[in-house]
Design a protein around this motif. Sequence first.
Motif, PDB file in Angstrom:
ATOM      1  N   TYR A  92       0.772  -1.150  -0.224  1.00 40.87           N
ATOM      2  CA  TYR A  92       0.104   0.052  -0.012  1.00 40.87           C
ATOM      3  C   TYR A  92       0.741   1.134   0.066  1.00 40.87           C
ATOM      4  N   TYR A  93       0.250   2.351  -0.215  1.00 43.20           N
ATOM      5  CA  TYR A  93       0.979   3.594  -0.025  1.00 43.20           C
ATOM      6  C   TYR A  93       0.054   4.783   0.117  1.00 43.20           C
ATOM      7  N   ILE A  94       0.014   5.953   0.765  1.00 42.66           N
ATOM      8  CA  ILE A  94      -0.450   6.992   0.904  1.00 42.66           C
ATOM      9  C   ILE A  94      -0.348   7.682  -0.282  1.00 42.66           C
ATOM     10  N   SER A  95      -1.560   8.102  -1.147  1.00 42.71           N
ATOM     11  CA  SER A  95      -1.254   8.571  -2.444  1.00 42.71           C
ATOM     12  C   SER A  95      -2.391   9.870  -2.748  1.00 42.71           C
ATOM     13  N   TYR A  96      -2.220  10.252  -3.985  1.00 37.77           N
ATOM     14  CA  TYR A  96      -3.068  11.213  -4.549  1.00 37.77           C
ATOM     15  C   TYR A  96      -3.073  12.414  -3.723  1.00 37.77           C
ATOM     16  N   TYR A  97      -4.372  12.946  -3.349  1.00 40.17           N
ATOM     17  CA  TYR A  97      -4.273  14.410  -2.650  1.00 40.17           C
ATOM     18  C   TYR A  97      -3.478  14.463  -1.415  1.00 40.17           C
ATOM     19  N   SER A  98      -3.653  13.051  -0.635  1.00 43.59           N
ATOM     20  CA  SER A  98      -3.001  13.005   0.597  1.00 43.59           C
ATOM     21  C   SER A  98      -1.492  12.932   0.469  1.00 43.59           C
ATOM     22  N   THR A 165       3.804  10.775  -7.062  1.00 40.76           N
ATOM     23  CA  THR A 165       2.652  11.405  -6.762  1.00 40.76           C
ATOM     24  C   THR A 165       2.325  12.309  -7.923  1.00 40.76           C
ATOM     25  N   ILE A 166       2.758  13.138  -8.519  1.00 38.68           N
ATOM     26  CA  ILE A 166       2.649  13.738  -9.698  1.00 38.68           C
ATOM     27  C   ILE A 166       2.032  12.751 -11.164  1.00 38.68           C
ATOM     28  N   ILE A 167       2.846  11.573 -11.017  1.00 40.37           N
ATOM     29  CA  ILE A 167       2.292  10.743 -12.058  1.00 40.37           C
ATOM     30  C   ILE A 167       0.887  10.288 -11.681  1.00 40.37           C
ATOM     31  N   ASP A 168       0.869   9.757 -10.485  1.00 39.26           N
ATOM     32  CA  ASP A 168      -0.579   9.207 -10.228  1.00 39.26           C
ATOM     33  C   ASP A 168      -1.597  10.093 -10.525  1.00 39.26           C
ATOM     34  N   CYS A 169      -1.380  11.291 -10.008  1.00 39.17           N
ATOM     35  CA  CYS A 169      -2.561  12.178  -9.994  1.00 39.17           C
ATOM     36  C   CYS A 169      -2.905  12.741 -11.458  1.00 39.17           C
ATOM     37  N   LEU A 170      -1.977  12.660 -12.453  1.00 36.54           N
ATOM     38  CA  LEU A 170      -2.164  12.972 -13.683  1.00 36.54           C
ATOM     39  C   LEU A 170      -2.965  11.920 -14.337  1.00 36.54           C
ATOM     40  N   TYR A 171      -2.750  10.648 -13.842  1.00 40.90           N
ATOM     41  CA  TYR A 171      -3.642   9.473 -14.453  1.00 40.90           C
ATOM     42  C   TYR A 171      -4.843   9.667 -14.085  1.00 40.90           C
ATOM     43  N   GLU A 181      -5.229  21.466 -10.027  1.00 45.58           N
ATOM     44  CA  GLU A 181      -4.439  21.229  -8.344  1.00 45.58           C
ATOM     45  C   GLU A 181      -3.008  20.744  -8.463  1.00 45.58           C
ATOM     46  N   VAL A 182      -2.852  19.762  -9.627  1.00 45.41           N
ATOM     47  CA  VAL A 182      -1.631  19.333  -9.792  1.00 45.41           C
ATOM     48  C   VAL A 182      -0.661  20.251 -10.333  1.00 45.41           C
ATOM     49  N   ILE A 183      -1.217  21.118 -11.265  1.00 46.27           N
ATOM     50  CA  ILE A 183      -0.296  22.001 -11.826  1.00 46.27           C
ATOM     51  C   ILE A 183       0.070  23.113 -10.612  1.00 46.27           C
ATOM     52  N   LYS A 184      -0.666  23.448  -9.903  1.00 43.78           N
ATOM     53  CA  LYS A 184      -0.482  24.568  -8.614  1.00 43.78           C
ATOM     54  C   LYS A 184       0.752  23.564  -7.648  1.00 43.78           C
ATOM     55  N   GLY A 185       0.409  22.375  -7.753  1.00 43.89           N
ATOM     56  CA  GLY A 185       1.196  21.628  -6.763  1.00 43.89           C
ATOM     57  C   GLY A 185       2.758  21.530  -7.081  1.00 43.89           C
ATOM     58  N   ILE A 186       2.706  21.189  -8.321  1.00 46.56           N
ATOM     59  CA  ILE A 186       4.119  21.337  -9.213  1.00 46.56           C
ATOM     60  C   ILE A 186       4.761  22.877  -9.068  1.00 46.56           C
ATOM     61  N   TRP A 187       3.857  23.586  -9.146  1.00 46.62           N
ATOM     62  CA  TRP A 187       4.592  25.161  -9.150  1.00 46.62           C
ATOM     63  C   TRP A 187       5.065  25.332  -7.819  1.00 46.62           C
ATOM     64  N   ILE A 188       4.328  25.199  -6.864  1.00 46.87           N
ATOM     65  CA  ILE A 188       4.533  25.156  -5.446  1.00 46.87           C
ATOM     66  C   ILE A 188       5.973  24.670  -5.073  1.00 46.87           C
ATOM     67  N   GLN A 189       6.265  23.437  -5.588  1.00 46.68           N
ATOM     68  CA  GLN A 189       7.414  22.546  -5.150  1.00 46.68           C
ATOM     69  C   GLN A 189       8.344  22.365  -6.214  1.00 46.68           C
ATOM     70  N   LYS A 190       8.431  23.426  -7.218  1.00 48.48           N
ATOM     71  CA  LYS A 190       9.117  23.147  -8.451  1.00 48.48           C
ATOM     72  C   LYS A 190      10.603  23.039  -8.093  1.00 48.48           C
ATOM     73  N   ASP A 191      11.191  23.594  -6.878  1.00 42.38           N
ATOM     74  CA  ASP A 191      12.496  23.616  -6.574  1.00 42.38           C
ATOM     75  C   ASP A 191      12.853  22.311  -6.006  1.00 42.38           C
ATOM     76  N   ARG A 197      14.109  12.628 -12.572  1.00 35.99           N
ATOM     77  CA  ARG A 197      13.334  11.529 -12.160  1.00 35.99           C
ATOM     78  C   ARG A 197      11.467  11.461 -12.608  1.00 35.99           C
ATOM     79  N   LEU A 198      11.232  12.513 -12.704  1.00 30.15           N
ATOM     80  CA  LEU A 198       9.819  12.643 -13.147  1.00 30.15           C
ATOM     81  C   LEU A 198       9.620  12.157 -14.654  1.00 30.15           C
ATOM     82  N   LEU A 199      10.764  12.553 -15.506  1.00 29.57           N
ATOM     83  CA  LEU A 199      10.613  11.820 -16.636  1.00 29.57           C
ATOM     84  C   LEU A 199      11.026  10.479 -16.932  1.00 29.57           C
ATOM     85  N   ASP A 200      11.829   9.921 -16.047  1.00 27.60           N
ATOM     86  CA  ASP A 200      11.934   8.647 -15.904  1.00 27.60           C
ATOM     87  C   ASP A 200      10.581   7.623 -15.652  1.00 27.60           C
ATOM     88  N   TYR A 201      10.179   8.493 -14.494  1.00 25.32           N
ATOM     89  CA  TYR A 201       8.637   7.783 -14.038  1.00 25.32           C
ATOM     90  C   TYR A 201       7.550   7.843 -15.059  1.00 25.32           C
TER      91      TYR A 201
END
Length: 274
Positions: A92-98, A165-171, A181-191, A197-201
Motif C-alpha cells: 500500500y501507499y498513501i497517495s493522490y491528494y493525501s 505522486t505527480i504521475i498518479d495524480c495526472l493519471y 490542483e496538480v499544476i499548482k502543486g508542481i509550481w509550489i514545489q518546483k524547486d 526522475r519525473l521523466l523516468d517515471y
Amino acid sequence: MNKKTIGTVSARLIMGLYEKSKLIFSLNDIMEIAGINYNASLKLAHDLFKRKLISRIKPGKYILIPQEIGQSSDYVGNWYVVAREVVNTSDYYISYYSAMDIHNMVVHPITRIYVSAAERHYKKLKNVGGISIEFVFVGKQNIWGIENYWATKSERVRVSDIEKTIIDCLYRPKYCGGVLEVIKGIWIQKDKIDFDRLLDYSLKFDKNIVIKRLGYILESLNLSKSEYLSKLRVKANNKYYVLDPLLPTDETFKNSWKIIANIGQEEITKAIST
C-alpha cells in the motif's frame, strides 16, 4: 495512573503500552502486557472503549487516547497512521491528494485520506472516527516510487514520493481535485521536484494520457528543457485526451500535444500566482 479508578489490570495494560510506545495495539498486545487470556482481553478492551480510554480503529485494533485529550470515543490519532492500520496489505501507499498534502503541494485542508493498495477492498470508502479513508486499487506492478514518511515521532507510513505522486495524480485527476490542483502543486514545489526522475517515471508508467498531460503542463509552466519535452513527444500517440476530465470542454486551446486542452495559459498563470 490511578489504579483505584480504572483497576489494577487496566492500569498495568495502559502503563505497559506507554512503556512500549504502543499507542496503537491489538488484542494480542493486551494478552501479552496484561497477562490475561483472549476472552478476558476482549472484555477488557470493550470496557476501556466504553469508558473512552481507548478508541477502536477496526475490529481487534485500538488506539490509546492521550490523557490530555480527555475522554473521546472518536479519537483516532494521526490520520495517516490510521490509514496504514486499516489497509489489509503491506502493498500500500498513501497517495493522490493525501500524498500531495504530505509533500506540501496543497493549500487547502484535506478531508479524506487516499490509500492505493494492490488488494481490492470490499468497502472502497471507510469511515473511522470521523475520518474518511478511500481505497484505490492499483496493480502490483504500479507499487513503486515509494518512500517512508514519519507521520509521528514513532510511526512511519508508506507514501508515494513527490514525482510518483505527480504521475498518479495526472493519471487519475479525480482523486486530487483535478489537473489544475496538480499544476499548482508542481509550481509550489518546483524547486524540490527531480525533473529527471519525473521523466523516468513518466516513461516507466508508460501511459499516453500521463505523458501528454505532463508535457503540456511542463511546457506551459516553462519548467522543462527542450530535450526533456522531446523525449515525451516521441512517446505520445495521435489519440486525443482531455486535459482535465473534471472540467467542461466548451472552450479548448490549441497546443502541440494533441490534447483537448480545457485549461489555457491564462488560467494556469492565474492559478500559480494566487
